[in-house]
Structure formats: C-alpha cells, structure tokens
Design a protein around this motif. Structure first.
Motif, PDB file in Angstrom:
ATOM      1  N   GLU A 175       0.502  -1.481   0.406  1.00 38.90           N
ATOM      2  CA  GLU A 175      -0.100  -0.081  -0.357  1.00 38.90           C
ATOM      3  C   GLU A 175       0.558   1.001   0.095  1.00 38.90           C
ATOM      4  O   GLU A 175       0.692   2.045  -1.110  1.00 38.90           O
ATOM      5  CB  GLU A 175      -0.752   0.084   1.340  1.00 38.90           C
ATOM      6  CG  GLU A 175      -2.108  -1.250   1.187  1.00 38.90           C
ATOM      7  CD  GLU A 175      -1.226  -2.533   1.780  1.00 38.90           C
ATOM      8  OE1 GLU A 175      -0.330  -2.387   2.497  1.00 38.90           O
ATOM      9  OE2 GLU A 175      -2.045  -3.552   0.692  1.00 38.90           O
ATOM     10  N   SER A 176       1.683   1.416   0.688  1.00 40.52           N
ATOM     11  CA  SER A 176       2.692   2.345   0.819  1.00 40.52           C
ATOM     12  C   SER A 176       2.982   2.675  -0.555  1.00 40.52           C
ATOM     13  O   SER A 176       3.704   3.519  -0.357  1.00 40.52           O
ATOM     14  CB  SER A 176       3.801   2.624   1.785  1.00 40.52           C
ATOM     15  OG  SER A 176       4.593   1.505   2.022  1.00 40.52           O
ATOM     16  N   ILE A 177       3.998   1.861  -0.743  1.00 43.33           N
ATOM     17  CA  ILE A 177       4.554   1.684  -2.010  1.00 43.33           C
ATOM     18  C   ILE A 177       3.735   2.366  -3.002  1.00 43.33           C
ATOM     19  O   ILE A 177       3.971   3.350  -3.964  1.00 43.33           O
ATOM     20  CB  ILE A 177       5.237   0.051  -2.410  1.00 43.33           C
ATOM     21  CG1 ILE A 177       6.362  -0.080  -1.412  1.00 43.33           C
ATOM     22  CG2 ILE A 177       5.577   0.440  -4.324  1.00 43.33           C
ATOM     23  CD1 ILE A 177       6.830  -1.493  -2.332  1.00 43.33           C
ATOM     24  N   ASN A 178       2.668   1.599  -3.473  1.00 44.31           N
ATOM     25  CA  ASN A 178       1.757   2.528  -4.536  1.00 44.31           C
ATOM     26  C   ASN A 178       1.502   3.636  -3.496  1.00 44.31           C
ATOM     27  O   ASN A 178       0.505   4.089  -4.661  1.00 44.31           O
ATOM     28  CB  ASN A 178       0.212   1.421  -3.950  1.00 44.31           C
ATOM     29  CG  ASN A 178       0.601   0.201  -5.242  1.00 44.31           C
ATOM     30  OD1 ASN A 178       1.530   0.265  -6.152  1.00 44.31           O
ATOM     31  ND2 ASN A 178      -0.113  -1.070  -4.757  1.00 44.31           N
ATOM     32  N   ARG A 179       0.997   4.599  -3.341  1.00 44.97           N
ATOM     33  CA  ARG A 179       0.605   5.482  -2.222  1.00 44.97           C
ATOM     34  C   ARG A 179       2.119   6.526  -3.096  1.00 44.97           C
ATOM     35  O   ARG A 179       1.826   7.583  -2.767  1.00 44.97           O
ATOM     36  CB  ARG A 179       0.281   5.735  -0.996  1.00 44.97           C
ATOM     37  CG  ARG A 179      -0.547   5.509  -0.805  1.00 44.97           C
ATOM     38  CD  ARG A 179      -1.309   6.014   1.217  1.00 44.97           C
ATOM     39  NE  ARG A 179      -0.081   5.675   1.726  1.00 44.97           N
ATOM     40  CZ  ARG A 179      -0.502   4.810   2.693  1.00 44.97           C
ATOM     41  NH1 ARG A 179      -1.069   3.711   2.661  1.00 44.97           N
ATOM     42  NH2 ARG A 179       0.321   4.292   3.459  1.00 44.97           N
ATOM     43  N   VAL A 180       3.302   6.170  -3.341  1.00 48.39           N
ATOM     44  CA  VAL A 180       4.232   7.370  -3.953  1.00 48.39           C
ATOM     45  C   VAL A 180       3.535   7.462  -5.020  1.00 48.39           C
ATOM     46  O   VAL A 180       3.457   6.568  -6.060  1.00 48.39           O
ATOM     47  CB  VAL A 180       5.786   6.331  -3.680  1.00 48.39           C
ATOM     48  CG1 VAL A 180       6.314   7.247  -4.607  1.00 48.39           C
ATOM     49  CG2 VAL A 180       5.955   5.732  -2.481  1.00 48.39           C
ATOM     50  N   ASN A 181       4.045   9.288  -5.867  1.00 47.16           N
ATOM     51  CA  ASN A 181       3.132   9.841  -6.488  1.00 47.16           C
ATOM     52  C   ASN A 181       4.297  10.327  -6.996  1.00 47.16           C
ATOM     53  O   ASN A 181       5.691  11.267  -5.674  1.00 47.16           O
ATOM     54  CB  ASN A 181       1.914  10.155  -6.511  1.00 47.16           C
ATOM     55  CG  ASN A 181       1.785  11.247  -5.934  1.00 47.16           C
ATOM     56  OD1 ASN A 181       2.090  12.138  -5.946  1.00 47.16           O
ATOM     57  ND2 ASN A 181       0.121  10.963  -5.194  1.00 47.16           N
ATOM     58  N   LYS A 182       4.823  10.675  -8.008  1.00 48.06           N
ATOM     59  CA  LYS A 182       5.616  11.912  -8.378  1.00 48.06           C
ATOM     60  C   LYS A 182       5.395  13.249  -8.018  1.00 48.06           C
ATOM     61  O   LYS A 182       6.370  13.644  -7.862  1.00 48.06           O
ATOM     62  CB  LYS A 182       5.165  12.313 -10.202  1.00 48.06           C
ATOM     63  CG  LYS A 182       4.164  12.277 -10.835  1.00 48.06           C
ATOM     64  CD  LYS A 182       3.549  13.055 -12.295  1.00 48.06           C
ATOM     65  CE  LYS A 182       2.179  13.207 -12.671  1.00 48.06           C
ATOM     66  NZ  LYS A 182       1.953  13.756 -14.068  1.00 48.06           N
ATOM     67  N   SER A 183       4.413  13.635  -7.407  1.00 43.31           N
ATOM     68  CA  SER A 183       4.427  14.914  -6.656  1.00 43.31           C
ATOM     69  C   SER A 183       4.988  14.600  -5.157  1.00 43.31           C
ATOM     70  O   SER A 183       5.551  15.263  -4.609  1.00 43.31           O
ATOM     71  CB  SER A 183       3.419  15.720  -6.812  1.00 43.31           C
ATOM     72  OG  SER A 183       2.644  15.913  -8.141  1.00 43.31           O
ATOM     73  N   ASN A 184       4.103  13.575  -4.558  1.00 44.54           N
ATOM     74  CA  ASN A 184       4.994  13.435  -3.363  1.00 44.54           C
ATOM     75  C   ASN A 184       6.127  13.011  -3.419  1.00 44.54           C
ATOM     76  O   ASN A 184       7.210  12.859  -2.156  1.00 44.54           O
ATOM     77  CB  ASN A 184       4.364  12.922  -1.835  1.00 44.54           C
ATOM     78  CG  ASN A 184       3.836  10.948  -2.892  1.00 44.54           C
ATOM     79  OD1 ASN A 184       4.695  10.748  -3.617  1.00 44.54           O
ATOM     80  ND2 ASN A 184       2.743  10.435  -2.627  1.00 44.54           N
ATOM     81  N   ILE A 185       6.767  12.261  -3.707  1.00 39.31           N
ATOM     82  CA  ILE A 185       7.895  12.011  -3.966  1.00 39.31           C
ATOM     83  C   ILE A 185       9.164  13.535  -4.280  1.00 39.31           C
ATOM     84  O   ILE A 185      10.290  13.245  -3.671  1.00 39.31           O
ATOM     85  CB  ILE A 185       8.303  10.834  -4.920  1.00 39.31           C
ATOM     86  CG1 ILE A 185       9.938   9.796  -4.239  1.00 39.31           C
ATOM     87  CG2 ILE A 185       8.661  11.013  -6.531  1.00 39.31           C
ATOM     88  CD1 ILE A 185       9.980   9.066  -5.107  1.00 39.31           C
ATOM     89  N   PHE A 186       9.062  14.243  -4.967  1.00 32.50           N
ATOM     90  CA  PHE A 186       9.069  15.206  -5.223  1.00 32.50           C
ATOM     91  C   PHE A 186       9.256  16.231  -3.818  1.00 32.50           C
ATOM     92  O   PHE A 186      10.071  17.278  -3.233  1.00 32.50           O
ATOM     93  CB  PHE A 186       8.806  16.228  -6.010  1.00 32.50           C
ATOM     94  CG  PHE A 186       9.381  17.794  -6.839  1.00 32.50           C
ATOM     95  CD1 PHE A 186      10.730  17.804  -7.032  1.00 32.50           C
ATOM     96  CD2 PHE A 186       9.671  18.777  -6.044  1.00 32.50           C
ATOM     97  CE1 PHE A 186      11.057  18.810  -7.292  1.00 32.50           C
ATOM     98  CE2 PHE A 186       9.228  19.787  -6.027  1.00 32.50           C
ATOM     99  CZ  PHE A 186      10.479  20.266  -6.505  1.00 32.50           C
TER     100      PHE A 186
END
Lengths: 420, 426
Positions: A175-186
C-alpha cells in the motif's frame, strides 16, 4: 592514514588520506529520524535518482558514463539504524594515477550531478521512471518471502510490536509503495535536501584541499540543521513471553527468538554485548548455540544470534525440521541460560580475539574505514584504538552480569509443512 | 621459486612446486593488514567414479561426497578445527563446488600458526562412523535449506533439464537420500584419492612474507609422509549434445516468475576458433556482457517495458565437453521475456562499436580487484582449477580481441541447444 573533518555549514566533509588503495571512494550520507510514513518514499527516491536524471535520462546512460570513467561504480542504499534512517550514495573510482586520462574533477562531479539535477518537470519526477522503481520495489518486497530465514525475522519483529520502529521495513508494504507518486516523492526530495544531516566522506590517496575545492564546486546543499536526532529505540518489555506460530508451504521450519536488553550500561551496550553475542551465537562455529544445536544434536545447518545495538535487542534464528522444533526451543533456552552459569575465561578470550580480528579486518576496506568514522561521528562508536583498549577490559563476570539483563520477548515459529 | 608477472598490472605471483607435488601460489600485498590462505584439492561434486591409475576398478560414490568430506574434515580427535582457528582469532571456512574443495583461513596475525594448522587439519583427518552419522543430520538440513531457495532450484533444475547423465545435474550437496547413504568407506576412498599433495595447491594473498611462507610449507610437508604421487583417472561420461527438456514449469515459493534459460554449447565447436581456454572464456564473457550486461540496450528495453523487474543475471562455466550459459531474470511476463531473450541469443552483440570502452572496463575491473585479497585469492584458485595455471596476460587478451573470432563464437552459441525453466508461484 590522515583523517580530517570540515564543518561546511550545510554539510560536513570528511577526508581520509591513505595510499593503501588503488581506488578513491566517496560516500554521501543523508540521515534523519525515521518517519514511518515517508520511509518508502525515501528508499524509492534514492533508487529513482540513479535510474534517471537530467544528464543521464536512463540507467543505461549512467552506466555508460561510469564505464567511460574507467568502470566507476555508483549505487544507493537506504538503511535503518535504530531510530534513524541513513541513505547513502556510494561511489568508487580508480585512482587517476592508475589510468591513462581519468580526470578527478570530472569523475567526482558525477554523484553531485545526480543529486542536484534530477529528472523533474514542474516539481514532479518522471512518472515512467517512477513506475520502474515502483515495480522493482514491489518485486523486492515479494522477494523477501523467497528467503524464509529473512522473512521469518521480519515477521517476528512485527509479532513483537508492529508499532515499534524496529519492525519497520525500509521497503514498506504494498500500500505504501503504491501511494508514492511523482509529486509526493518530489516533496520528499526537497524535504531531504532541506532537513537531512549530510556528511560527505572521501577516502584514497587524495589531497584534502583539492577535495574541498571539487566538492564546493559541485554541491548545492544550503540549509543548516539544528534539530535533534536520536538513535536508540526503546522497545517495550513484555511480562509474559509472546509466542507466535505461522505456517508456510516450505521444506524447513524457521525459529526466531527476540530478546530485550534491559538497563545496560554504556560499557555493556558498546562492548560486553558484542562479546556476549559472539559467545552465544555470533559468527563463530564454536558458539554455544552452534555447539548445542548443530554439533551435539545435528538439528540444523546454521544457527546464529545477532545483536541489534540501537534497537536494544538480541535475536536468535535457525532453520530446522518441523519435528525438531520443540527440542530446538529447549536447546536455545538452555544456551541462553548457560550464559549466566557456564561462561569460561577461554570463551571470553576467544570472543575478544575474534572481535579484535574483525576490527583489524575492517581496516582493509575503504567502506569500513568510512563506516568507523561515520558511526564515531553520529553515534557512540569509539575509534579503533579506543575500542581495542576497551575490549581488553571485558571480563567473564561482565558477561555473566549482562546475561541477567536479557529477557525473552517473542518466540516466533514459521512451520514448514512439506515433507522431504 | 618462479615468478609470474601479471602483465601491465605491476603485480607478481610467486610459484613453487614441492617434491610431493603440492603447488604453491603467493601474491603478497603490503598495503593490507590481513592474509587469506586457501588450501585446495582439485576435487568437487563432479567426480563420482574414479580410481588411481594403478587400481583396476573404478570406485563409485553417491553424489555429494566431496561436500560431505569437506564437512567431516573439520572433525579432529577430541576437538574441531574451527575451534582451533577460533582460538587463534581467525576466520576459517570451506566450500565445495563442481571441481574444487577449498579450505581457507583469513586473519591478521599468527601467520605461521594459521598456515600450519590449515595444512595439518586437512592432512591429518579423523573420520569415524560416529562423525559421519552426526554430520548426516546437519547436511540433510543444509540440503533442505537449499530446497527452499528459488535460486538453487532455478540453477540445478535447469541443469537437470540440460544434461542427461553428466554429474553437473546433481546438487553439490547431493540429495537427502545421497547424504543418508554415504558411508565411511566412501569418505576414505575419496580422501585417499583426491587429497594427495600432488592433487592439491595452496594460494596465499595479502600481508605476509613469501619467503617465510615457502619455508613454513616446505618444513610442514617434509615432516609428513605421503605416498608417491599418482595419477587419478576419472570415469568420463559421454554426454549427448541435446538437452533433456526444452521447457519446464515448476511451482515453488516465488512471488514473481523466475525464468532460467540455459544454452549448452559444445566445446568442440568453440575449440575450432583456435583460442586458448582463457581467451575463449574472455570472449564468451565479453559477448554476454555486451548482450545482457548492465549497459546493454536489451536490459534497458526490458526494464523500461516492465518485462523484467531488475536485471539480467548471467554466468557461464564449462563441463568436460560443454560450455554452459545460464541467463536468469524475474519477470511478470515469462513467455514474452523468453521470446525476446531467444531472439537476442540468435543475434548476440559483438563489441565492435564499443571495443575501447569494454576493454577499458575489463582492465579497470582487474585493477579494482587487486585491492581485495579475497577476490584475488579466488581468481587464482579459479585459474588453476579451470586452466591448470595462473593467467598472467588478461591485460593483453583484452587489448587484442579478435572481432572475427568473437562473431564466430556468437554464431556457435546461437545454434546451440537451449532449455528453459520457469519457476512460478504455487
């Protein structure tokens, strides 16, 4: 070997001059308190930086560049050290004097190019590359199950206390891996650049002033940090032993013991525990566990204990036939008890020698030398000479006394139900 | 004392052969604190039918005896060799592979004691019925541990599908039944055949005095009595060129499918290229690296297309008659992956456009290795087992690669039989 440390405001630079190696190694370390919500983002971010950046759009581009630089080696790793998380960009090049035309300035620029020129567009990372990292992270998470002994240790820590930092897996969960997106990882990228403590280590046959000039030319760290970071985790102690059993379709069964270390002095934490662990089940073929389970009863191929200093835990793990679980438990508990009753001077001396040997061995590795200085800087690890001196002071009584401060927290059994 | 200069690397290996046949290879390195000693016999899991040249009959042993023997050698009368190394503050270990059993010790002091102990415990064995019985339970658990490891299943499962009768298809440990059926006389027959000094060698790397090392080994060997050197005759099995199965799907504890592709390349055909064995291995390694390595276009394409989750892992080794190439990846799309890899095998890359870079990478890797006494020790051991001598001229081989021969080698690989093993979730 000459060690120098320079406080540069937004980061610390450490140079270690030695002519013993044919390589130059640089480690750029980012550390902070663990944030359980963001640990996965952090792990994925460092992988992503190497997967794709402004100048090296693909991993292949980066590797081709490394090959041009006489097979330079670059990789990232994120690890958990007690309450802290440490992410490292490791980079190793040949000393230019062993090459025809390698330029030190150009070679050392590469990791900074990657850190400060990520593959972003309007505050978002490249989505396609992030997907590659996501798929890899999910695969790594799955692969944990393919190593039954590691899987059992991870599950046993969760069984001990799901809320404890000690049970956090830096790979997170699906779940936590799938929650990572291009904005929040920035956002995490910016957060790390602004709030992480940063240490840069460079070791090799180097001139410190040249290294300072090169690093200053390419680094753009610009915030000074003052917040507190703390290493030690205070895991809860149980009044009754927590016994957990699970089953998997495996040939062997896995048995894990987790023990709290309660009220240790600094000397016990730094020195006696290592000797204790070595006698009980360290990397030696004459440990108590090894003798009791393997040599005397032929129950297993390997059995070992591990001291997790900053978690204040000790763990024992082995792989056995399911018919031998009961006997193995008894022998493990006998081994633990024997640490209070039947320790010999010879065992303490052997353990001391093995540890001293390990310390001396570590001095043949650039990475280990850096590690010695790093943990001296951020934690309470004494420098080598002091450690050698302190180990010589550990007595049999110290080890017996420490045995009284150990309490079993969790016994975890992963029963394999296949028949061979 | 002979010297082997490693071309362009500014390193020298000292070599000496003793009257009893024991060979010694020394690579000192004053820049490190430690030393690493290997004491090896050219005996591994492949040799299950053998005799001394003077014997009439071949002796047959179950699979896994070389490995079993390695375990039991550590038992001494009333103690254990590991304990004794531990008392010296040293790390001792051993491993058995297809062609070699390696006993080794790693330490920073008491060089003489460590070297003598290593030679003595291997050359003064104490094999008893009780030790054999005790060790069976331990080795059976080791076998079972490997049975839970998908990588081992992928490796040996593939070899079983590639080879009809060659012992390479058997796990180095043997199966549980092999271990249970091993007898004391099997251990003794193997020891008495393969552990004669003339079938053994010592490799020392790291910080030590080579003159002293030679003196210690010579004195140690003179003090012991050995039979006269003899030749060992290993029964050859004629392995067919075909593979046993072209494809198999096996269910086991994997979460993502693991695909292992094996190519069985006849050495007879590669030998037509008139390359030395070491040149041949360098050429194969270069071709595989260019086609499947970290900087290959294929890897990039497979990763960006989400066909593989990480890398392509490949290796190669030789049996008596074949070069075995093994290519492994994890993939959610096994059939698509297999089709792409098979296409690539039909059109392997040569390094025509990247000769300078690839050759530079290979030479740099060699220089990187020089700092690591364990890696250098392993390299020398591998050289001796594979080629019978240390390869002094890797630098020159890398600098004079013949692209025509490389293309011919690629064509031979492309038309060789293949086998595919897919591990899938239960």
């Amino acid at each position: 070997m000459v060690y120098n440390s320079y406080k540069m405001g937004s980061f610390n630079l450490h140079t270690i001059k030695t002519d013993r190696f044919k390589t130059i190694r640089m480690e750029i370390m980012f550390r902070n308190n663990i944030d359980p919500e963001n640990i996965v983002k952090r792990t994925m971010l460092f992988e992503l930086l190497l997967e794709s950046s402004e100048y090296y759009k693909t991993k292949r581009d980066l590797i081709l560049k490394c090959e041009e630089l006489y097979n330079a080696n670059i990789y990232a790793e994120t690890m958990k050290v007690g309450n802290e998380t440490v992410s490292v960009i490791n980079y190793e090049i040949l000393d230019p004097k062993y090459t025809d035309d390698l330029d030190l300035d150009e070679a050392l620029k590469l990791p900074f190019d990657i850190i400060f020129n990520p593959d972003i567009n309007e505050n978002e990372f490249n989505e396609e590359r992030l997907e590659t990292i996501r798929i890899r992270s999910l695969a790594e998470l799955d692969a944990l199950k393919e190593e039954p002994s590691k899987y059992a240790i991870a599950e046993s820590l969760k069984a001990m206390d799901r809320k404890s930092v000690s049970s956090i897996n830096i790979l997170g969960d699906k779940e936590s891996i799938n929650r990572v997106n291009k904005s929040n990882i920035f956002e995490e990228y910016m957060n790390i650049l602004e709030h992480d403590y940063i240490d840069i280590y460079v070791i090799g046959d180097i001139d410190s002033n040249t290294i300072i000039d090169i690093v200053n030319k390419y680094q753009h760290f610009n915030t000074i940090k003052h917040h507190e970071v703390s290493l030690y985790v205070n895991n809860k102690v149980r009044s009754r032993v927590n016994k957990v059993e699970a089953k998997e379709d495996l040939t062997q069964s896995q048995l894990v013991y987790i023990m709290n270390l309660i009220g240790l002095t600094d000397f016990e934490t730094s020195y006696v525990s290592h000797i204790f662990n070595h006698i009980l089940g360290g990397n030696s073929l004459d440990s108590k566990l090894y003798k009791n389970l393997r040599n005397d009863n032929s129950l297993c191929y390997s059995v070992s204990s591990k001291y997790s200093k900053y978690d204040r835990l000790m763990m024992i793990s082995t792989s056995i036939d399911k018919d031998n679980i009961k006997l193995s438990k008894r022998l493990i508990e006998d081994s633990i008890k024997s640490m209070r009753t039947s320790i010999t001077e010879e065992e303490v001396d052997k353990a001391r020698q093995a540890i001293v040997n390990a310390i001396k061995v570590s001095l043949d590795s650039e990475h280990q030398i850096i590690s010695n200085y790093f943990f001296n800087e951020i934690a309470d690890l004494d420098l080598v000479d002091k450690r050698l001196e302190e180990y010589s002071k550990v007595t049999k009584e110290d080890v017996i006394n420490m045995a009284k401060k150990i309490k079993i927290n969790t016994i975890y059994v992963l029963e394999g139900d296949q028949n061979e | 004392m002979n010297k082997i200069e490693l071309s362009h690397l500014n390193e020298t290996i000292i070599y000496e052969s003793l009257p009893n046949g024991l060979e010694i290879y020394l690579l000192p390195n004053k820049n490190v604190n430690n030393f690493y000693i290997s004491f090896c016999t050219k005996y591994g899991s492949l040799y299950n039918d053998f005799k001394r040249s003077t014997d009439k009959k071949y002796y047959h042993i179950p699979s896994g005896v070389a490995h079993f023997l390695e375990h039991t050698t550590f038992y001494l009368n009333g103690c254990d060799a590991s304990d004794m190394f531990s008392s010296l503050g040293s790390y001792s270990n051993a491993y058995t592979s297809f062609k070699v059993t390696n006993y080794n010790v790693f330490s920073y002091n008491k060089f003489k004691e460590n070297l003598n102990l290593l030679l003595d415990f291997v050359q003064n064995p104490y094999y008893t019925e009780k030790n054999i019985k005790d060790e069976k339970g331990i080795i059976c658990e080791e076998v079972k541990m490997y049975k839970d490891m998908p990588d081992t299943i992928a490796f040996f499962g593939l070899l079983q599908n590639m080879f009809h009768i060659d012992n390479v298809r058997n796990m180095v440990t043997g199966e549980v039944n092999d271990v249970k059926s091993t007898k004391l006389e099997d251990i003794l027959a193997s020891y008495n055949t393969f552990y004669h000094p003339s079938n053994m060698f010592v490799v020392i790397t790291g910080n030590f005095n080579p003159d002293e090392a030679l003196a210690i080994i010579s004195e140690n060997q003179i003090s012991k009595k050995f039979e006269k050197p003899f030749k060992i005759d290993i029964k050859k099995k004629k392995e067919k060129a075909s593979v046993v199965k072209e494809k198999e799907i096996v269910k086991c504890n994997v979460e993502i499918d693991k695909v292992s592709i094996g190519i069985k390349v006849p050495l007879e055909e590669l030998n037509n290229l008139k390359l030395s064995e070491e040149e041949r291995n360098v050429y194969i390694s270069m071709i595989l690296n260019a086609s499947f390595g970290r900087s290959s276009e294929l890897r990039e394409k497979l990763v960006s297309g989400n066909i593989i989750t990480n890398g392509i892992f490949y290796d190669s080794f030789t049996t008596d008659d074949y070069l075995v190439i093994n290519i492994i990846s994890e993939t959610p799309y096994p059939e698509r992956y297999i089709s792409i890899i098979k296409d690539k095998i039909k059109n392997l890359n040569d390094i025509e456009n990247e000769l300078t870079r690839k050759s530079r990478v290979a030479i740099s890797s060699l220089i990187f290795s020089l700092d690591n006494i364990e890696v250098m020790n392993e390299m020398i051991v591998d050289n001796i087992v594979e080629f019978g001598h240390v390869v002094p001229n890797y630098y020159d081989i890398y600098k004079s690669l013949d692209l025509t021969k490389m293309k011919k080698a690629s064509k031979i690989i492309a038309k060789s039989p293949m086998s595919v093993l897919i591990l899938t979730k239960k």
